[in-house]
Motif scaffolding. Structure first.
Motif, PDB file in Angstrom:
ATOM      1  N   LEU A 151      -4.582 -11.682   6.758  1.00 41.76           N
ATOM      2  CA  LEU A 151      -4.660 -10.648   5.720  1.00 41.76           C
ATOM      3  C   LEU A 151      -5.796  -9.659   5.957  1.00 41.76           C
ATOM      4  O   LEU A 151      -5.649  -8.471   5.683  1.00 41.76           O
ATOM      5  CB  LEU A 151      -4.809 -11.309   4.351  1.00 41.76           C
ATOM      6  CG  LEU A 151      -3.525 -11.968   3.827  1.00 41.76           C
ATOM      7  CD1 LEU A 151      -3.816 -12.843   2.620  1.00 41.76           C
ATOM      8  CD2 LEU A 151      -2.484 -10.911   3.469  1.00 41.76           C
ATOM      9  N   ILE A 152      -6.933 -10.135   6.464  1.00 37.92           N
ATOM     10  CA  ILE A 152      -8.028  -9.202   6.777  1.00 37.92           C
ATOM     11  C   ILE A 152      -7.588  -8.238   7.873  1.00 37.92           C
ATOM     12  O   ILE A 152      -7.881  -7.041   7.833  1.00 37.92           O
ATOM     13  CB  ILE A 152      -9.296  -9.973   7.187  1.00 37.92           C
ATOM     14  CG1 ILE A 152      -9.842 -10.776   5.999  1.00 37.92           C
ATOM     15  CG2 ILE A 152     -10.374  -9.008   7.696  1.00 37.92           C
ATOM     16  CD1 ILE A 152     -10.946 -11.748   6.374  1.00 37.92           C
ATOM     17  N   GLY A 153      -6.880  -8.756   8.851  1.00 34.22           N
ATOM     18  CA  GLY A 153      -6.389  -7.906   9.941  1.00 34.22           C
ATOM     19  C   GLY A 153      -4.976  -7.416   9.723  1.00 34.22           C
ATOM     20  O   GLY A 153      -4.276  -7.096  10.697  1.00 34.22           O
ATOM     21  N   PHE A 154      -4.531  -7.342   8.473  1.00 33.90           N
ATOM     22  CA  PHE A 154      -3.150  -6.973   8.193  1.00 33.90           C
ATOM     23  C   PHE A 154      -2.815  -5.606   8.776  1.00 33.90           C
ATOM     24  O   PHE A 154      -1.738  -5.402   9.335  1.00 33.90           O
ATOM     25  CB  PHE A 154      -2.918  -6.980   6.679  1.00 33.90           C
ATOM     26  CG  PHE A 154      -1.502  -6.676   6.284  1.00 33.90           C
ATOM     27  CD1 PHE A 154      -0.513  -7.631   6.410  1.00 33.90           C
ATOM     28  CD2 PHE A 154      -1.149  -5.426   5.795  1.00 33.90           C
ATOM     29  CE1 PHE A 154       0.804  -7.353   6.056  1.00 33.90           C
ATOM     30  CE2 PHE A 154       0.160  -5.139   5.436  1.00 33.90           C
ATOM     31  CZ  PHE A 154       1.142  -6.112   5.569  1.00 33.90           C
ATOM     32  N   TRP A 155      -3.731  -4.643   8.648  1.00 35.88           N
ATOM     33  CA  TRP A 155      -3.518  -3.313   9.229  1.00 35.88           C
ATOM     34  C   TRP A 155      -4.116  -3.281  10.637  1.00 35.88           C
ATOM     35  O   TRP A 155      -4.967  -2.459  10.950  1.00 35.88           O
ATOM     36  CB  TRP A 155      -4.144  -2.243   8.339  1.00 35.88           C
ATOM     37  CG  TRP A 155      -3.333  -1.955   7.107  1.00 35.88           C
ATOM     38  CD1 TRP A 155      -1.980  -1.928   7.000  1.00 35.88           C
ATOM     39  CD2 TRP A 155      -3.823  -1.649   5.789  1.00 35.88           C
ATOM     40  NE1 TRP A 155      -1.586  -1.614   5.713  1.00 35.88           N
ATOM     41  CE2 TRP A 155      -2.690  -1.435   4.956  1.00 35.88           C
ATOM     42  CE3 TRP A 155      -5.094  -1.514   5.236  1.00 35.88           C
ATOM     43  CZ2 TRP A 155      -2.808  -1.108   3.609  1.00 35.88           C
ATOM     44  CZ3 TRP A 155      -5.213  -1.197   3.896  1.00 35.88           C
ATOM     45  CH2 TRP A 155      -4.084  -0.998   3.091  1.00 35.88           C
ATOM     46  N   PHE A 156      -3.682  -4.189  11.499  1.00 37.45           N
ATOM     47  CA  PHE A 156      -4.264  -4.300  12.835  1.00 37.45           C
ATOM     48  C   PHE A 156      -3.954  -3.091  13.710  1.00 37.45           C
ATOM     49  O   PHE A 156      -4.609  -2.870  14.726  1.00 37.45           O
ATOM     50  CB  PHE A 156      -3.775  -5.584  13.529  1.00 37.45           C
ATOM     51  CG  PHE A 156      -2.292  -5.647  13.723  1.00 37.45           C
ATOM     52  CD1 PHE A 156      -1.707  -5.127  14.861  1.00 37.45           C
ATOM     53  CD2 PHE A 156      -1.477  -6.238  12.767  1.00 37.45           C
ATOM     54  CE1 PHE A 156      -0.331  -5.180  15.034  1.00 37.45           C
ATOM     55  CE2 PHE A 156      -0.106  -6.299  12.937  1.00 37.45           C
ATOM     56  CZ  PHE A 156       0.472  -5.772  14.073  1.00 37.45           C
ATOM     57  N   GLU A 200      -9.230   2.569  13.273  1.00 41.85           N
ATOM     58  CA  GLU A 200      -9.207   1.717  12.084  1.00 41.85           C
ATOM     59  C   GLU A 200      -8.589   0.366  12.409  1.00 41.85           C
ATOM     60  O   GLU A 200      -9.085  -0.682  11.978  1.00 41.85           O
ATOM     61  CB  GLU A 200      -8.419   2.397  10.969  1.00 41.85           C
ATOM     62  CG  GLU A 200      -8.329   1.565   9.696  1.00 41.85           C
ATOM     63  CD  GLU A 200      -7.295   2.097   8.713  1.00 41.85           C
ATOM     64  OE1 GLU A 200      -7.543   2.021   7.505  1.00 41.85           O
ATOM     65  OE2 GLU A 200      -6.234   2.564   9.167  1.00 41.85           O
ATOM     66  N   GLY A 201      -7.507   0.378  13.184  1.00 39.53           N
ATOM     67  CA  GLY A 201      -6.857  -0.873  13.553  1.00 39.53           C
ATOM     68  C   GLY A 201      -7.763  -1.781  14.356  1.00 39.53           C
ATOM     69  O   GLY A 201      -7.793  -2.998  14.141  1.00 39.53           O
ATOM     70  N   VAL A 202      -8.520  -1.206  15.282  1.00 43.71           N
ATOM     71  CA  VAL A 202      -9.470  -1.990  16.079  1.00 43.71           C
ATOM     72  C   VAL A 202     -10.539  -2.603  15.177  1.00 43.71           C
ATOM     73  O   VAL A 202     -10.885  -3.785  15.305  1.00 43.71           O
ATOM     74  CB  VAL A 202     -10.114  -1.110  17.169  1.00 43.71           C
ATOM     75  CG1 VAL A 202     -11.258  -1.848  17.843  1.00 43.71           C
ATOM     76  CG2 VAL A 202      -9.075  -0.695  18.203  1.00 43.71           C
TER      77      VAL A 202
END
Length: 641
Positions: free
Chosen positions: A154-159, A178-180
């Motif tokens: 969930l923290i990296g959901f927008w990976f 932002e994804g990084v």
């Protein structure tokens, strides 16, 4: 009403997760979100019914044998254990979790991975329920690791960023960055939690070595009757503390928690308010029968909490991200809880866990409404005057600020006052730290409020809109709970009956210190003055337009440089070693590759003869025969001469 089996609590969200992740095509549009909400609501109904049908005696339901007569030489089963502590945690997880799910229907409504998001939310809730209902430490560890995995997802959901498919090149590049950053935040949380998990495992090993069981009800009985070496029990509790520190983001493993706000705002609310970060407080409270025997380890718990509370408050003073201020606030408030349970004031710590779930979920979701209205803007310096555009969200945000600042009659006043009273009776130094943190808390939350809601509008969106009904309903309910939740535990000197303490005391012993009524009134006055003083200071600084200045400004903005120190001591050397090993690997690979190529060259010549064609083999045979005959003829002629 208490006849519903306990396994239904985690089963409903687990089924929701399985359906949404395996069969997403069956849930088009927002139907996947509705299923996710229904699953958590069903668990909440079960939790309420079990609470209403609860007796003083705990319920212990064993489902099946898990590790029968294996390595542990014990029949370890999968079972769930419901007493007043786990019942309360179940209500918090499912109740707050359901409100966050409902809020997410609107907040994540336009996300392309809408169904996947709700699948992960359901998984998070299910794992947290397994954690708090487990009847043994190994089963608790299953939920513990599941929560860690869910937080990573969930923290990296927008990976890949939120605009990875945008046509504009600059927007797409910004989305990639932002994804990084999101992926790095998820990895950071996952790795730092593995450090804590190692401590948890060592603690489990020692518990079994000392008491011969890992089943919590059995262990509670044996801890009273089986005498073990004091050093051993202290070491066991210290290892459990390492696990709790990792999961709850306490010093020194605290830097992952502020970065966890990289996920969508509902995730921040779920992690910071109702689920993952409370696991450390729960672990120590559940293990009270061990910590009651380990005064040294308990002192460590209290001081870790006190220093973390101070660190989080100082770091929150001059942050600029609307969510990061709240994230450092979570670090600080969790420090309060650790301080309480370390002083054996378990009820005060758990009560603050409850009130914090109310007002911190409210504040994060209110911040999400602002971010949503300003098209993903998170810098408080680009806000201001939002009360004119978002009157409803402004009011509920004010309720949350008053609650966390400890202003009567809001919930934080009662829970924070109980912790400060326990600290005053046990450790005056920690009381002074706690009172100072209360003052700093009121200041940074006042700063948050004035920069976002008061003054002139500094944003770029022409006319921000208030939250829609789907978001307002959870915000309204949480505002009511943040305002009135403290009435669950009105102290006797204010005319109450300590109802919450009485309820929780059936599961956890209440270690209180006798304090005169006049002293309690004086301590309460000091706590209220600290809260009011912090808000007044924030107001004066806002009027003077100097909120971003001051001697602690740069130090606070950099979060006391703790991340920088860790980067210099651990991250940079690790990356250097990895780079060096990679260069060696490339060099060795190049050298060995050259040797391999030179060795293979002669073989390559011979492989040309192995063409697979019969005529080629026939020609080879004829040529070989001719060469042999020619050699024989020359040798015969030469011999005859």
């Amino acid at each position: 009403m208490g006849s519903l089996p306990l396994y239904l609590l985690p089963l409903f969200p687990l089924l929701g997760f399985a359906l949404l992740i395996c069969l997403p095509r069956l849930f088009p549009g927002k139907s996947g979100g509705l299923l996710g909400c229904a699953a958590v609501l069903a668990s909440f109904v079960v939790a309420v019914m079990r609470y209403l049908g609860q007796t003083d005696a705990p319920d212990h339901e064993v489902l099946w044998s898990w590790l029968p007569n294996m390595a542990l030489n014990a029949n370890l089963a999968v079972g769930f254990y419901l007493d007043q502590l786990s019942a309360l945690m179940s209500l918090i997880i499912t109740g707050i979790g359901f409100l966050i799910h409902v809020y997410s229907l609107s907040y994540m409504g336009h996300d392309k991975q809408f169904t996947r998001f709700f699948a992960f939310l359901n998984f998070f809730v299910a794992m947290m329920l397994i954690l708090v209902l487990a009847d043994s430490y190994p089963l608790m560890f299953v939920g513990w690791e599941g929560v860690g995995m869910a937080s990573y997802l969930l923290i990296g959901f927008w990976f890949s960023g939120r605009n990875s498919e945008a046509s504009d090149r600059e927007l797409r590049e910004a989305s990639d960055r932002e994804g990084v950053a999101n992926s790095n935040a998820a990895r950071k949380a996952f790795i730092m939690n593995r450090i804590g998990d190692l401590g948890f495992m060592f603690g489990m090993f020692l518990i079994y070595k000392l008491y011969g069981t890992l089943v919590i009800p059995e262990l509670a009985e044996r801890a009273e009757s089986v005498r073990v070496a004091q050093a051993a029990i202290e070491l066991t509790c210290l290892f459990l503390l390492v696990g709790a520190v990792g999961k709850s983001g306490q010093l020194p493993l605290t830097t992952w928690l502020p970065d966890a706000m990289a996920g969508p705002t509902p995730v921040s609310a779920l992690i910071h308010a109702a689920t993952m970060v409370t696991a450390g407080v729960y672990l120590i409270s559940r293990s009270h029968f061990l910590y009651d025997l380990a005064p040294g380890a308990s002192t460590w718990v209290a001081w870790v909490g006190g220093l973390t509370a101070l660190y989080g408050a100082l770091s929150a003073l001059n942050q600029h991200d609307i969510k990061k201020i709240l994230a450092y606030s979570t670090v600080s408030q969790l420090g309060y809880m650790f301080m309480a349970v370390g002083l054996h004031a378990y009820s005060a710590g758990v009560f603050h866990l409850l009130t914090h779930a109310f007002f911190k979920a409210l504040l994060f979701l209110a911040a999400g409404a602002v971010i949503h209205a300003l098209h993903e803007e998170q810098d408080v310096r680009a806000m201001g005057g939002m009360r004119k555009f978002m009157p409803f969200t402004h009011i509920v945000s004010l309720m949350g600020v008053l609650a966390i600042s400890g202003i009567p009659i809001w919930s934080g006043f009662f829970s924070k006052d109980a912790i400060l009273a326990a600290a005053f009776g046990s450790n005056p130094a920690l009381y002074v730290i706690g009172l100072g943190v209360a003052f700093l808390t009121a200041f940074y939350m006042g700063r948050w409020y004035f920069l976002v809601w008061q003054g002139e509008y500094r944003g770029h969106v022409h006319h921000p809109h208030d939250a829609d009904t789907t978001m307002k309903v959870p915000l309204g309910i949480l505002a009511a709970l943040a305002t009135l939740g403290g009435l669950l535990n009105i102290p006797a000197f204010l005319g109450g009956g300590h109802a919450f303490d009485t309820y929780l005391g059936r599961a956890i012993p209440l270690h209180g210190h006798e304090i005169a009524v006049s002293t309690e009134l004086l301590l309460t006055a000091f706590a209220v003055l600290a809260g009011v003083g912090g808000l007044v200071w924030a107001f004066l600084e806002h009027r003077a337009r100097s909120l971003a200045n001051g001697p602690l400004g740069l130090l606070s903005t950099q979060a006391l440089y703790l991340d920088t120190i860790y980067n210099g001591l651990f991250s940079a050397p690790s990356r250097g070693i990895s780079y060096g090993l990679d260069m060696v690997d490339r060099s060795v690979e190049g050298s060995l590759g050259a040797v391999a190529r030179n060795s293979a060259a002669p073989g390559g010549l011979f492989t040309r003869w192995q063409s697979g064609f019969v005529r080629a083999y026939a020609v080879s045979m004829l040529l070989g025969t001719a060469l042999i005959l020619g050699y024989w003829a020359l040798k015969t002629i030469g011999g005859g001469a």
